[in-house]
Design an enzyme around this catalytic site. Structure first.
Site, PDB file in Angstrom:
ATOM      1  N   CYS A 207      63.710  -2.702 -16.020  1.00 21.97           N
ATOM      2  CA  CYS A 207      64.823  -3.693 -16.083  1.00 21.97           C
ATOM      3  C   CYS A 207      64.765  -4.699 -14.746  1.00 21.97           C
ATOM      4  O   CYS A 207      63.854  -4.456 -13.992  1.00 21.97           O
ATOM      5  CB  CYS A 207      66.064  -2.956 -16.111  1.00 21.97           C
ATOM      6  SG  CYS A 207      66.287  -1.580 -14.769  1.00 21.97           S
TER       7      CYS A 207
ATOM      8  N   CYS B  10      55.875  -1.275  -5.145  1.00 25.05           N
ATOM      9  CA  CYS B  10      55.094  -1.319  -6.214  1.00 25.05           C
ATOM     10  C   CYS B  10      54.082  -2.287  -6.553  1.00 25.05           C
ATOM     11  O   CYS B  10      54.429  -3.390  -6.523  1.00 25.05           O
ATOM     12  CB  CYS B  10      56.031  -1.187  -7.532  1.00 25.05           C
ATOM     13  SG  CYS B  10      55.208  -0.963  -8.918  1.00 25.05           S
TER      14      CYS B  10
ATOM     15  N   ASP C 115      44.807  -7.676 -17.287  1.00 23.02           N
ATOM     16  CA  ASP C 115      45.547  -7.302 -16.057  1.00 23.02           C
ATOM     17  C   ASP C 115      45.234  -5.806 -15.828  1.00 23.02           C
ATOM     18  O   ASP C 115      45.203  -5.240 -14.742  1.00 23.02           O
ATOM     19  CB  ASP C 115      46.893  -7.780 -15.848  1.00 23.02           C
ATOM     20  CG  ASP C 115      47.725  -7.482 -16.983  1.00 23.02           C
ATOM     21  OD1 ASP C 115      47.712  -6.481 -17.629  1.00 23.02           O
ATOM     22  OD2 ASP C 115      48.266  -8.375 -17.392  1.00 23.02           O
TER      23      ASP C 115
ATOM     24  N   CYS D  95      53.791   7.427 -13.868  1.00 29.62           N
ATOM     25  CA  CYS D  95      54.988   6.681 -13.155  1.00 29.62           C
ATOM     26  C   CYS D  95      56.165   7.251 -13.193  1.00 29.62           C
ATOM     27  O   CYS D  95      56.782   7.731 -14.274  1.00 29.62           O
ATOM     28  CB  CYS D  95      55.053   5.236 -13.489  1.00 29.62           C
ATOM     29  SG  CYS D  95      56.251   4.513 -12.277  1.00 29.62           S
TER      30      CYS D  95
ATOM     31  N   CYS E 222      53.103   1.444  -3.033  1.00 29.75           N
ATOM     32  CA  CYS E 222      53.094   2.496  -3.748  1.00 29.75           C
ATOM     33  C   CYS E 222      51.919   2.078  -5.126  1.00 29.75           C
ATOM     34  O   CYS E 222      51.808   1.251  -5.840  1.00 29.75           O
ATOM     35  CB  CYS E 222      54.272   2.729  -4.734  1.00 29.75           C
ATOM     36  SG  CYS E 222      54.323   3.989  -5.848  1.00 29.75           S
TER      37      CYS E 222
ATOM     38  N   CYS F 266      50.085   5.599  -9.403  1.00 31.52           N
ATOM     39  CA  CYS F 266      49.392   5.440 -10.687  1.00 31.52           C
ATOM     40  C   CYS F 266      48.136   5.569 -10.725  1.00 31.52           C
ATOM     41  O   CYS F 266      47.179   5.702 -11.791  1.00 31.52           O
ATOM     42  CB  CYS F 266      50.058   4.443 -11.785  1.00 31.52           C
ATOM     43  SG  CYS F 266      50.015   2.691 -11.247  1.00 31.52           S
TER      44      CYS F 266
END
Length: 537
Positions: free
Chosen positions: A8, A278, A395, A432, A493, A496
């Protein structure tokens, strides 16, 4: 890369009274500054397209807080394509303060109840508030278990948003004296493990905008005279008319408090250590025009392209001086990286894939659903790719379903003679737990080829290329991320792609996910097992 979705985005705006009139006001004036909120939400629509909503504050109407939210895009929810209906909505929602939200979610997708903001009605104005947030609490299951332990509480939705709502309500209810909102935030945040940027609006006219202690999720703000505005991304503030140097990133563990009497201030509410921003914000999620934590999204993506170019020269797999070699980005987030890669290699960059920007949300069924959906999103241009050796820049690759179909269409419809996939990201090998919809290892393609440590061997990359239907495939190494974003690796971070999580519960959830690998267990079960894992320590 359409396989990955963010949770979001958040926006907020406030025009204080008795301090003049901001030039940003519409013709309706400061009392209807809320009219700017849908425009801000449109600028962060990239962060969520399934639901939208806003809450406004007006001290002169019976309903001090008024919320509208629904499933749909910002345009659909606020009827922006119908002048009369939009005007009617904006008049009804008019206020001198507003918070808003755009949502993507993995549960309750078509249920209006999951749309944000969440409003808590109360006869006491102090306890009447509305809030929305971006992120996810890794210890959601623990908080839920604690809340329900006494048997006096009931949860109607399966979402950490409701947990936060009740945690705030619990602190307010247990306070025997009037408690400041910054102290409410201090108390509830002390129990949070995870990522969150939130905006809260009260029936007394106070607004709080806060960012988690690690700064995992972004939050930008600007304050000029009587006007305060904040959003998950700087582009929403830039397009209101503010200058770039006026827009700041909120420091991790800090909150902006806007009070109708005392004005604007910033306070720290949580102890902070090294940030853990992130990295996906820069390479995929954020609008390319945004600047987050003083790092340009566009420049970060161009540096990713330069990293790809450097690797391509070292690899020597594709003839770079052949006129039949071209670079094609997968629209839209890969374009900056593809352009930079092409420039460094002196190779033409061509738009061989045209994205249908007006397809909207689709619900296509049937045996050929995947191909039909891919055809709805991208049209390969045969005029560009026929007989060409295509370096396809993407990406990231998460589940591979879209890439499978896309490569087939590039060959069948586009007529490419070779396809060499270059990924401007390391392989995603871990879930994640902070707000991206990938919560189990089995749903990821990376671990099947590179293990959970993401080791990039030539053999493993070629095996994935063969299975996808590409002639070759190469990822960027993990260390390229910090170079491209221009932040120390320890300030990002990268869980992942490394399996190293910045919070305690995040790391525990990862171990549970590793233990459950191959058991076809859903993400919800992972969170349910957290309490037992902690008890065993």
């Amino acid at each position: 890369m359409s396989e990955l979705h963010h949770e979001c985005g958040v926006a907020a705006i406030y025009h204080l009274s008795g301090r003049g009139r901001s030039p940003m006001c519409t013709d309706e004036g400061p009392r209807q500054i809320s009219r700017l909120l849908p425009r801000m939400l449109l600028d962060i629509q990239n962060r969520g397209q399934l639901a939208a909503g806003m809450s406004t504050y007006d001290p002169d109407r019976p309903r001090l807080l008024h919320t509208r939210k629904d499933v749909g895009t910002v345009t659909e929810v606020f009827r922006l394509n119908h002048r009369a209906k939009c005007e009617s909505l904006m008049r009804g929602l008019a206020g001198r303060a507003a918070i808003g939200h755009v949502r993507y979610a993995t549960c309750g997708q078509d249920d209006r109840s999951y749309a944000q903001p969440f409003e808590r009605d109360h006869i006491h104005k102090r306890k009447w508030f509305s809030f929305c947030f971006n992120g996810q609490l890794a210890n959601y299951g623990l908080l839920k278990e604690r809340l329900l332990a006494d048997g006096d509480h009931h949860l109607t939705l399966d979402t950490d948003t409701e947990i936060i709502l009740h945690e705030i309500g619990r602190v307010l209810s247990h306070s025997t004296e009037r408690i400041e909102w910054i102290d409410v935030l201090r108390q509830v945040a002390g129990d949070f493990d995870g990522a969150y940027s939130l905006a809260l609006l009260t029936a007394e006219g106070e607004m709080i905008v806060a960012r988690d202690p690690l700064g995992i999720k972004p939050m930008c703000y600007v304050q000029e005279g009587p006007l305060f505005a904040a959003a998950s991304e700087s582009v929403a503030l830039l397009n209101l008319g503010f200058e770039t140097d006026q827009i700041k990133s909120l420091a991790p563990g800090h909150a902006v408090i806007v009070n109708p009497e005392t004005g604007f201030r910033i306070e720290q509410f949580a102890e902070t250590k090294d940030p853990a921003h992130c990295f996906f914000e820069w390479i995929y999620f954020a609008n390319v025009a945004s600047t987050l934590d003083d790092r340009s999204v566009y420049l970060s993506r161009t540096r990713l392209g330069e990293e790809l170019a450097r690797g391509e020269r070292e690899l020597g797999r594709v003839p770079l001086d052949d006129p039949d070699t071209i670079i094609v980005p997968v629209p839209d987030t890969s374009k900056a990286a593809a352009d930079a890669m092409a420039y460094k290699l002196s190779i033409p960059c061509r738009e061989g894939l045209i994205r249908n920007r007006y397809a909207g949300r689709t619900f296509i069924e049937g045996g050929r659903a995947r191909k039909v959906k891919a055809a709805t999103k991208y049209t390969p241009l045969r005029e560009v790719m026929e007989g060409k050796r295509v370096i396809l820049v993407e990406d990231s690759i998460v589940r591979s379903t879209t890439m499978n179909v896309l490569l087939d269409r590039i060959r069948e419809v586009g007529g490419a003679k070779e396809i060499h996939v270059r990924v401007a990201c390391p392989p995603i090998v871990a879930p994640c737990f902070y707000g991206i919809d990938m919560s189990t290892i089995d749903q990821l393609i990376g671990p099947k080829y590179f293990g959970v440590d993401g080791e990039l061997s030539d053999e493993a990359q070629q095996r994935l290329a063969d299975d996808l239907g590409a002639d070759s495939l190469r990822y960027l190494p993990v260390e390229a991320l910090a170079r491209a974003i221009d932040l120390p690796a320890e300030h990002l971070c990268r869980a992942c792609v490394t399996g190293d999580y910045p919070t305690t519960c995040g790391q525990h959830l990862y171990q549970i996910a590793l233990d459950n690998r191959g058991n076809k267990m859903d993400a919800g079960r992972t969170y349910e097992q957290l309490a037992a894992a902690l008890d065993e320590q």
